[in-house]
Design an enzyme around this catalytic site. Structure first.
Site, PDB file in Angstrom:
ATOM      1  N   ASP A 165     -33.780 -10.113 -26.466  1.00  0.00           N
ATOM      2  CA  ASP A 165     -32.470  -9.468 -26.450  1.00  0.00           C
ATOM      3  C   ASP A 165     -32.352  -8.639 -27.728  1.00  0.00           C
ATOM      4  O   ASP A 165     -32.438  -9.188 -28.833  1.00  0.00           O
ATOM      5  CB  ASP A 165     -31.396 -10.573 -26.397  1.00  0.00           C
TER       6      ASP A 165
ATOM      7  N   ASP B 198     -27.120  -2.548 -26.230  1.00  0.00           N
ATOM      8  CA  ASP B 198     -27.465  -3.958 -26.035  1.00  0.00           C
ATOM      9  C   ASP B 198     -28.307  -4.026 -24.774  1.00  0.00           C
ATOM     10  O   ASP B 198     -27.860  -3.556 -23.720  1.00  0.00           O
ATOM     11  CB  ASP B 198     -26.156  -4.758 -25.880  1.00  0.00           C
TER      12      ASP B 198
ATOM     13  N   HIS C 273     -20.278  -7.853 -20.912  1.00  0.00           N
ATOM     14  CA  HIS C 273     -19.143  -7.636 -21.811  1.00  0.00           C
ATOM     15  C   HIS C 273     -18.959  -6.159 -22.089  1.00  0.00           C
ATOM     16  O   HIS C 273     -19.893  -5.364 -21.933  1.00  0.00           O
ATOM     17  CB  HIS C 273     -19.409  -8.374 -23.135  1.00  0.00           C
TER      18      HIS C 273
ATOM     19  N   HIS D 149     -19.223  -7.553 -28.653  1.00  0.00           N
ATOM     20  CA  HIS D 149     -18.585  -8.222 -27.518  1.00  0.00           C
ATOM     21  C   HIS D 149     -17.107  -7.915 -27.514  1.00  0.00           C
ATOM     22  O   HIS D 149     -16.388  -8.317 -28.417  1.00  0.00           O
ATOM     23  CB  HIS D 149     -18.762  -9.742 -27.602  1.00  0.00           C
TER      24      HIS D 149
ATOM     25  N   GLU E 222     -25.349  -8.297 -17.805  1.00  0.00           N
ATOM     26  CA  GLU E 222     -26.481  -9.154 -18.129  1.00  0.00           C
ATOM     27  C   GLU E 222     -26.567 -10.396 -17.269  1.00  0.00           C
ATOM     28  O   GLU E 222     -26.139 -11.472 -17.677  1.00  0.00           O
ATOM     29  CB  GLU E 222     -26.532  -9.504 -19.621  1.00  0.00           C
TER      30      GLU E 222
ATOM     31  N   GLU F 228     -30.787  -7.187 -18.929  1.00  0.00           N
ATOM     32  CA  GLU F 228     -29.538  -6.586 -19.410  1.00  0.00           C
ATOM     33  C   GLU F 228     -29.705  -5.109 -19.723  1.00  0.00           C
ATOM     34  O   GLU F 228     -30.729  -4.690 -20.263  1.00  0.00           O
ATOM     35  CB  GLU F 228     -29.081  -7.300 -20.701  1.00  0.00           C
TER      36      GLU F 228
HETATM   37 CO    CO Z   1     -25.116  -8.516 -24.265  1.00  0.00          CO
END
Ligand code: CO
Length: 300
Positions: free
Chosen positions: A86, A97, A157, A165, A190, A282
């Site tokens: 990640d 992200d 998010h 977030h 995600e 994600e």
């Molecule tokens: Co994320």
């Protein structure tokens, strides 16, 4: 957050660098590689590409769903595990992200495909006006069709300026949320798929922290460390980054005090309750009127 047109270039750049860093990191995930070295290399790559890490790169293995960030003395060697990488890049506050699963076990390709297909299905339905519940349903249907469970208490998010977030919460199942996505909103989708129960719990021993308040520390002894923490601009940071400048005992104590005072927040590893194996996929997308633009699009 809804992005101003004039600021879109930063978000596209953050997305491109995030995707490039993810591609780079995936290639480093091989049996025998030290997990810590991979994370350090990916963080350095993000800087080399002209951004900052949106958060410290993390590699969560097997039944650890997310937020495994190596300590300075981490000895984990990558082996036959299911590895979730990640990573994200921040450009002038614009955030990317993204995450992918590398299956070093060699026998979890279906589990990896379930998360990837669920993400693709969600991207297919995302557009302005769709409800969050509908996005969750697309994810859930794909994962359950593979015979796995989505993780219900982990979600995608919104992203905001220097905010990894923020609202909305993008569910990984149909939670019947009627909130609709807005044009030019940036969200990370995600899906997590698991062979377990589909529920995670927070463990202890966090290595990821984030400044949560502008208050000054009461304790003079921790102010120097707080000053350094403030330089991260409220982006999540790794405890080991502080250890480059401060002794371990001071860092541990400062983080404890700052957390007690609500000035710093911690993000411990998230573990699947039934110790099921977990995969994740994600991407960060920009919601458009008739679809979405994947911001963390890999060039190849
Ligand atoms: Co994320």
């Amino acid at each position: 957050m809804i992005i101003e047109e004039s600021n879109l270039q930063n978000w596209r750049k953050a997305g491109r660098i995030s995707a490039a860093a993810l591609d780079y990191g995936k290639k480093l995930i091989r049996k025998g590689s030290p997990l810590l070295e991979v994370c350090d290399a990916v963080d350095a790559k993000i800087v080399e590409l002209g951004a900052k890490p949106s958060f410290p790169s993390q590699i969560s293995l097997d039944h650890v769903a997310a937020h495994y960030c190596p300590a300075a003395d981490d000895r984990t060697i990558l082996d036959a595990q299911v590895c979730k990488l990640d990573v994200g890049a921040c450009v002038n506050g614009a955030m990317g992200d993204n995450a992918a699963t590398v299956d070093l076990s060699g026998n979890r390709s279906e589990l990896v495909a379930a998360a990837e297909k669920a993400l693709a299905a969600a991207i297919e339905v995302v557009k302005a006006g769709i409800t969050l519940g509908e996005v969750g349903r697309a994810i859930q249907e794909e994962i359950t069709a593979y015979g796995f469970s989505p993780i219900r208490n982990l979600s995608g998010h919104g992203l905001g300026k220097f905010e990894i977030h923020t609202k909305p919460t993008v569910p990984n199942f149909d939670n019947s949320d009627k909130t609709v996505l807005q044009e030019n909103e940036v969200i990370a989708i995600e899906p997590f798929a698991t062979t377990g129960k589909g529920v995670i719990y927070e463990s202890s021993n966090a290595e990821v922290f984030m400044q949560a308040s502008d208050r000054q520390a009461r304790d003079a002894s921790v102010r120097k460390i707080l000053e350094k923490i403030r330089s991260y601009e409220k982006l999540p940071f790794a405890k080991r980054w502080l250890l480059k400048e401060f002794p371990p005992v001071k860092v541990a104590l400062a983080l404890k005090i700052l957390e007690q005072q609500g000035i710093v927040q911690s993000f411990p590893p998230l573990i699947e309750e039934a110790r099921g194996i977990v995969s994740q996929s994600e991407k960060t997308v920009l919601v458009k009127k008739y679809g979405c633009e994947v911001l963390t699009q890999s060039p190849d």
